[in-house]
Design a protein around this motif. Structure first.
Motif, PDB file in Angstrom:
ATOM      1  N   GLY A 172       0.922  -1.077   0.076  1.00  0.00           N
ATOM      2  CA  GLY A 172       0.039   0.021   0.074  1.00  0.00           C
ATOM      3  C   GLY A 172       0.847   1.232  -0.213  1.00  0.00           C
ATOM      4  N   ALA A 175       2.104   2.053  -3.425  1.00  0.00           N
ATOM      5  CA  ALA A 175       1.034   2.546  -4.371  1.00  0.00           C
ATOM      6  C   ALA A 175       0.555   3.792  -3.913  1.00  0.00           C
ATOM      7  CB  ALA A 175      -0.137   1.558  -4.335  1.00  0.00           C
ATOM      8  N   LEU A 176       0.629   4.293  -2.609  1.00  0.00           N
ATOM      9  CA  LEU A 176       0.015   5.651  -2.115  1.00  0.00           C
ATOM     10  C   LEU A 176       0.904   6.493  -1.979  1.00  0.00           C
ATOM     11  CD1 LEU A 176      -2.508   3.803   0.414  1.00  0.00           C
ATOM     12  CD2 LEU A 176      -3.152   5.057  -1.661  1.00  0.00           C
ATOM     13  N   ARG A 223      -9.109   0.336  -1.041  1.00  0.00           N
ATOM     14  CA  ARG A 223      -8.296   1.458  -0.496  1.00  0.00           C
ATOM     15  C   ARG A 223      -7.856   2.390  -1.955  1.00  0.00           C
ATOM     16  NH1 ARG A 223      -6.262   5.781  -0.171  1.00  0.00           N
ATOM     17  NH2 ARG A 223      -5.002   6.506   1.338  1.00  0.00           N
ATOM     18  N   LEU A 224      -7.581   1.494  -2.848  1.00  0.00           N
ATOM     19  CA  LEU A 224      -6.966   1.965  -3.976  1.00  0.00           C
ATOM     20  C   LEU A 224      -7.923   2.631  -5.002  1.00  0.00           C
ATOM     21  CD1 LEU A 224      -3.822  -0.217  -4.596  1.00  0.00           C
ATOM     22  CD2 LEU A 224      -4.103   2.019  -3.778  1.00  0.00           C
ATOM     23  N   GLY A 229     -11.510  -1.844  -7.095  1.00  0.00           N
ATOM     24  CA  GLY A 229     -10.196  -2.417  -6.676  1.00  0.00           C
ATOM     25  C   GLY A 229     -10.495  -3.730  -5.945  1.00  0.00           C
ATOM     26  N   THR A 358      -0.200   7.907   3.691  1.00  0.00           N
ATOM     27  CA  THR A 358       0.393   6.430   3.769  1.00  0.00           C
ATOM     28  C   THR A 358       0.570   6.052   4.855  1.00  0.00           C
ATOM     29  OG1 THR A 358       2.482   7.462   3.411  1.00  0.00           O
ATOM     30  CG2 THR A 358       1.562   6.641   1.348  1.00  0.00           C
ATOM     31  N   TRP A 361      -2.833   4.353   6.157  1.00  0.00           N
ATOM     32  CA  TRP A 361      -2.554   3.117   5.439  1.00  0.00           C
ATOM     33  C   TRP A 361      -2.121   2.080   6.517  1.00  0.00           C
ATOM     34  CZ3 TRP A 361      -5.107  -0.520   2.897  1.00  0.00           C
ATOM     35  CH2 TRP A 361      -4.525  -1.773   2.781  1.00  0.00           C
TER      36      TRP A 361
END
Length: 419
Positions: A172, A175-176, A223-224, A229, A358, A361
């Motif tokens: 995560g 990605a974030l 979340r994405l 997703g 982030t 997350w």
């Protein structure tokens, strides 16, 4: 804010920095050593407490995230009054609640500190060393018959929690993370996260970790990309799961063992691992039903299991001090009242990490993993998993609060400049 004051030759700013270093030491020790964690926590408390003002701690206690852990501890203290066991057992039962008191202290500390990221890095780097050691153990012990190959320290349950949090946290984060145009660092973090999860195919692993991995993948998908997703994550879970199934005899053996233990328990009432978990859960329900509102009192778990298992045979005759379910572990002692406070605390911590950063997350992964794994374990009352949750929630939660305060200051500063 924390007020400045002097402490002989040491001023408060020095102690604040030292407290942050002690928190980093706790995080770095968690993946490896129980004794080192205990020492580091003692140092952290001794250094931190003189730096905290009553007003700053009171502020966190007034919030749900910081106050509810203390409420649960207070219920544990009060619960000693009606427990029908010795005072030694009552105080021993209260020991499981003590670490919850560290959550508001950590929230206070890292709301005012910019060093939360270093605690995160210390934990992640230390966990990577465990990961590397695990792969080395797999290479050396995979054909030796050693039952816990791939588990260099602690046990399969804690390593499963550790690798799930680090694996999905890293995926995560990659990605974030802001500034993803700098591609190399997110790629390395993503690959490292994947290695944490791939480890489940080659090392001994707890069953709950295998069950939680698809759920956390769905959480990451949501979340994405929200519903799209989730669909993508479900497809990826099927593909990755199938690949790991065919590539990993360890995974197949683990699933086959689970099925065999379940059948054996149903047919013979034998004390297999699955049988014990099932029996403990059934007996927990009966114990809770006998005192549903306020429970049997703090420290009463072992005695209540001794009473309910007396005269029984097979796995049903096994007493325990651990019902292997966090909600039941609290409700046996503190009843429905304690169970409600426990879940209110979990929900408050989930709400703390609903932001888009982030760090939010990472905190969300830690809380969700604890809640889900606590359906078959009493993780808040276990030393390693309990302190992992406390420090993850406190450090990451305080860092999130710090980020929000800094963002608000920037908005106010920009607004003042415009006017």
């Amino acid at each position: 804010m924390i007020q400045s004051a002097s402490f002989g030759p040491f001023d408060r700013s020095f102690l604040v920095r030292l407290a942050d270093l002690a928190a980093i030491a706790v995080a770095a020790a968690l993946p490896w050593s129980t004794s080192a964690v205990g020492i580091a926590i003692a140092v952290w408390l001794v250094v931190l407490l003189p730096t905290l003002s009553a007003a700053s701690v009171k502020r966190e206690l007034a919030t749900a995230a910081g106050g509810l852990p203390v409420v649960l501890w207070c219920l544990g203290v009060i619960g000693m009054l009606w427990a029908d066991v010795s005072w030694h057992d009552r105080f021993a039962g209260l020991d499981s609640f003590h670490r919850l008191l560290a959550i508001p202290l950590l929230l206070t500390q890292f709301r005012h500190s910019e060093n939360g990221i270093w605690v995160i890095l210390g934990f992640f780097i230390s966990s990577i060393t465990v990961l590397l050691a695990s792969y080395m153990f797999v290479l050396v012990l995979s054909h030796s018959g050693y039952p816990n190959y791939g588990v260099p320290v602690h046990d399969t349950i804690f390593q499963g929690s550790l690798f799930l949090i680090c694996g999905f946290g890293a995926l995560g984060y990659a990605a974030l993370a802001p500034g993803r145009q700098a591609r190399h660092r997110p790629s390395v973090i993503f690959a490292t996260g994947a290695l944490f999860l791939i480890n489940f195919a080659f090392a001994a692993v707890s069953r709950i970790a295998l069950a939680l991995a698809p759920l956390l993948l769905l959480l990451l998908g949501w979340r994405l990309f929200r519903w799209n997703g989730i669909l993508l994550a479900a497809l990826l879970a099927v593909i990755a799961g199938s690949a790991m199934w065919f590539a990993s005899p360890i995974l197949r053996d683990r699933v086959a063992q689970t099925v065999a233990e379940t059948l054996e328990y149903r047919e013979t009432n034998k004390a297999t691992s699955i049988g014990e978990h099932t029996a403990f859960l059934k007996e927990s329900l009966a114990i809770i039903a006998a005192a549903p509102i306020i429970g049997h009192g703090t420290g009463s778990t072992a005695e209540e299991f001794r009473r309910i298992t007396a005269g029984k045979t097979g796995v049903s005759a096994l007493p325990t001090v651990n019902p292997h379910n966090q909600t039941f572990a609290v409700a046996i002692q503190l009843g429905l009242v304690g169970g409600i406070v426990l879940w209110a605390m979990w929900i408050a911590h989930l709400a703390l990490f609903t932001g888009q950063s982030t760090v939010a997350w990472l905190g969300l992964v830690a809380v969700v993993e604890n809640i889900l794994s606590s359906t078959v374990h009493s993780h808040l009352f276990d030393f390693n998993n309990g302190w992992l949750y406390v420090f993850a929630t406190g450090v990451l939660g305080g860092t999130v609060l710090n980020e929000r305060a800094n963002a608000l200051k920037k908005l106010e500063s920009a607004s003042n400049e415009r006017h």
